[in-house]
Write a protein that holds these residues in place. Structure first.
Motif, PDB file in Angstrom:
ATOM      1  N   LEU A  40       0.827  -1.201   0.000  1.00 56.72           N
ATOM      2  CA  LEU A  40       0.000   0.000   0.000  1.00 56.72           C
ATOM      3  C   LEU A  40       0.866   1.257   0.000  1.00 56.72           C
ATOM      4  O   LEU A  40       0.562   2.244  -0.672  1.00 56.72           O
ATOM      5  N   VAL A  41       1.976   1.208   0.730  1.00 55.70           N
ATOM      6  CA  VAL A  41       2.846   2.372   0.872  1.00 55.70           C
ATOM      7  C   VAL A  41       3.929   2.416  -0.202  1.00 55.70           C
ATOM      8  O   VAL A  41       4.276   3.499  -0.698  1.00 55.70           O
ATOM      9  N   LEU A  42       4.472   1.251  -0.575  1.00 58.65           N
ATOM     10  CA  LEU A  42       5.597   1.200  -1.502  1.00 58.65           C
ATOM     11  C   LEU A  42       5.181   0.706  -2.880  1.00 58.65           C
ATOM     12  O   LEU A  42       4.178   0.000  -3.033  1.00 58.65           O
ATOM     13  N   SER A  43       5.974   1.063  -3.871  1.00 59.13           N
ATOM     14  CA  SER A  43       5.778   0.497  -5.206  1.00 59.13           C
ATOM     15  C   SER A  43       6.105  -0.993  -5.142  1.00 59.13           C
ATOM     16  O   SER A  43       6.824  -1.444  -4.236  1.00 59.13           O
ATOM     17  N   PRO A  44       5.600  -1.799  -6.082  1.00 63.94           N
ATOM     18  CA  PRO A  44       5.859  -3.248  -6.039  1.00 63.94           C
ATOM     19  C   PRO A  44       7.345  -3.596  -5.964  1.00 63.94           C
ATOM     20  O   PRO A  44       7.734  -4.485  -5.208  1.00 63.94           O
ATOM     21  N   VAL A  45       8.177  -2.895  -6.732  1.00 64.72           N
ATOM     22  CA  VAL A  45       9.611  -3.205  -6.734  1.00 64.72           C
ATOM     23  C   VAL A  45      10.227  -2.888  -5.372  1.00 64.72           C
ATOM     24  O   VAL A  45      10.995  -3.686  -4.824  1.00 64.72           O
ATOM     25  N   ARG A  46       9.890  -1.731  -4.818  1.00 64.99           N
ATOM     26  CA  ARG A  46      10.446  -1.365  -3.514  1.00 64.99           C
ATOM     27  C   ARG A  46       9.903  -2.266  -2.404  1.00 64.99           C
ATOM     28  O   ARG A  46      10.618  -2.588  -1.454  1.00 64.99           O
ATOM     29  N   ALA A  47       8.645  -2.655  -2.527  1.00 73.81           N
ATOM     30  CA  ALA A  47       8.069  -3.555  -1.526  1.00 73.81           C
ATOM     31  C   ALA A  47       8.800  -4.896  -1.533  1.00 73.81           C
ATOM     32  O   ALA A  47       9.121  -5.450  -0.474  1.00 73.81           O
ATOM     33  N   LEU A  48       9.080  -5.435  -2.718  1.00 75.50           N
ATOM     34  CA  LEU A  48       9.803  -6.699  -2.809  1.00 75.50           C
ATOM     35  C   LEU A  48      11.231  -6.564  -2.287  1.00 75.50           C
ATOM     36  O   LEU A  48      11.756  -7.464  -1.632  1.00 75.50           O
ATOM     37  N   ALA A  49      11.853  -5.418  -2.551  1.00 71.39           N
ATOM     38  CA  ALA A  49      13.203  -5.178  -2.039  1.00 71.39           C
ATOM     39  C   ALA A  49      13.186  -5.088  -0.513  1.00 71.39           C
ATOM     40  O   ALA A  49      14.085  -5.609   0.168  1.00 71.39           O
TER      41      ALA A  49
END
Length: 348
Positions: free
Chosen positions: A218-227
């Motif tokens: 919800l807060v992060l983009s998918p790439v940043r969330a996975l990182a």
């Protein structure tokens, strides 16, 4: 190359006039008042961990969709490690002497905050304490993808056969998956007959991951969330491994049929880690592994004094007592992994 240590016979036991060797040690420990609950210590410790968790969540919300969140992920990995140590102390009734508050606290910390089943881990850890480093009875040395003895290496199949050849080099990379493995094993255990409250534990696990993954994506983009997940879970797993591996890995393994009394079974298979206050905090008292195994419900701040009494007593009986530094303990553990994997490399 020397073979890994294996206990196949009982060390000689000096005769005592009354009771077992452990009962005498237990008497000395009790007389020193080391089994008393320490409510102030745990209030301060758990309060500090709770504050750190709240601070990490607040920083996450303030930073928003930023690569700086990877710093938060690393910090929360340490906080999660401390939560794991808190769940461990609750499970052993070091915090509360009664079962119900211990279970309630364990479910809150393990299931809700960590995403790990308290009931599954409690069952597994109890069996470990009963038979540490026993090839067939200790689940912590059961052959999975890592083999812990030459016997296991000779019988290894599938991934364990391949990984076992290089397991010393792969040990720390594999630890990056340990946090996720604990959660996967927790969900898997919900179908086990030994699970007392599968519905409650399953609900709490689902709630944890709904908030965890929901908040991240919800807060992060998918790439940043996975990182974020990769950094957080990876460092969390390494932290757990760095705390638990030095305690028994590389110490003697117990073969089926070996008879050892309680005192020797716990002391000969465990290793203490020296290092002062930093190691005490980093390992949550598990650096006093020998004393913890002998007196599982002993509060953490009493373990240092218990070590002095226990080491002297073992010297009286001629029982080997292992103490070493953190790096040396890891070297011993990795050397053991390399040695037991030798049969697999010889067949290559």
């Amino acid at each position: 190359m020397a073979n890994p240590p294996v206990l196949t016979a009982v060390p000689p036991t000096p005769a005592r006039e009354k009771g077992s060797d452990f009962s005498e040690l237990s008497r000395r420990i009790a007389e020193a008042g080391l089994l008393r609950r320490r409510p102030l210590y745990y209030t301060v410790r758990f309060g500090a961990v709770g504050t750190a968790l709240a601070g990490g969540v607040a920083a996450f919300l303030v930073l928003g969709d930023s690569w700086s969140q990877l710093i938060v992920a690393a910090a929360l990995a340490v906080v999660f490690g401390q939560l794991g140590l808190a769940a461990h102390d609750l499970a052993h009734r070091q915090v509360f002497s009664r079962r119900r508050p211990s279970e309630a606290g364990g479910l809150l910390v393990a299931n809700v905050l960590l995403g790990m089943s308290y009931g599954w881990w409690m069952n597994k850890h109890t069996r470990h304490h009963a038979n540490p480093n026993h090839e067939k009875k200790d689940p912590d040395v059961a052959p999975d993808i890592i083999v812990w003895s030459r016997r296991q290496a000779k019988q290894a199949k599938g991934p364990a056969r391949f990984i076992g050849k290089h397991q010393a080099a792969l040990f720390f990379p594999l630890l990056t998956l340990e946090g996720l493995n604990l959660s996967f094993s927790s969900f898997k255990a919900l179908r086990s007959p030994s699970m007392k409250r599968p519905v409650l534990e399953g609900t709490l696990l689902v709630a944890h991951f709904a908030v965890y993954f929901g908040g991240l994506f919800l807060v992060l983009s998918p790439v940043r969330a996975l990182a974020f997940i990769a950094v957080h879970q990876g460092l969390f797993g390494i932290y757990l491994g760095s705390v638990f591996a030095p305690n028994h890995k590389g110490m003697p393994m117990i073969e089926e049929g070996t008879e050892l009394d309680f005192l020797r079974r716990q002391v000969l298979t465990s290793r203490n880690v020296d290092g002062g206050v930093f190691i005490d905090v980093f390992m949550g008292g598990l650096n006093y592994q020998i004393e913890h195994h002998l007196f599982p419900s002993m509060p953490t701040p009493a373990l240092g004094r218990a070590q002095v009494i226990t080491e002297r007593y073992c010297a009286e009986l001629g029982i080997p007592y292992c103490r070493t530094g953190l790096l040396a303990s890891h070297r011993q553990a990795l050397r053991h992994l390399r040695q037991v994997g030798e049969p697999l490399r010889d067949k290559a």
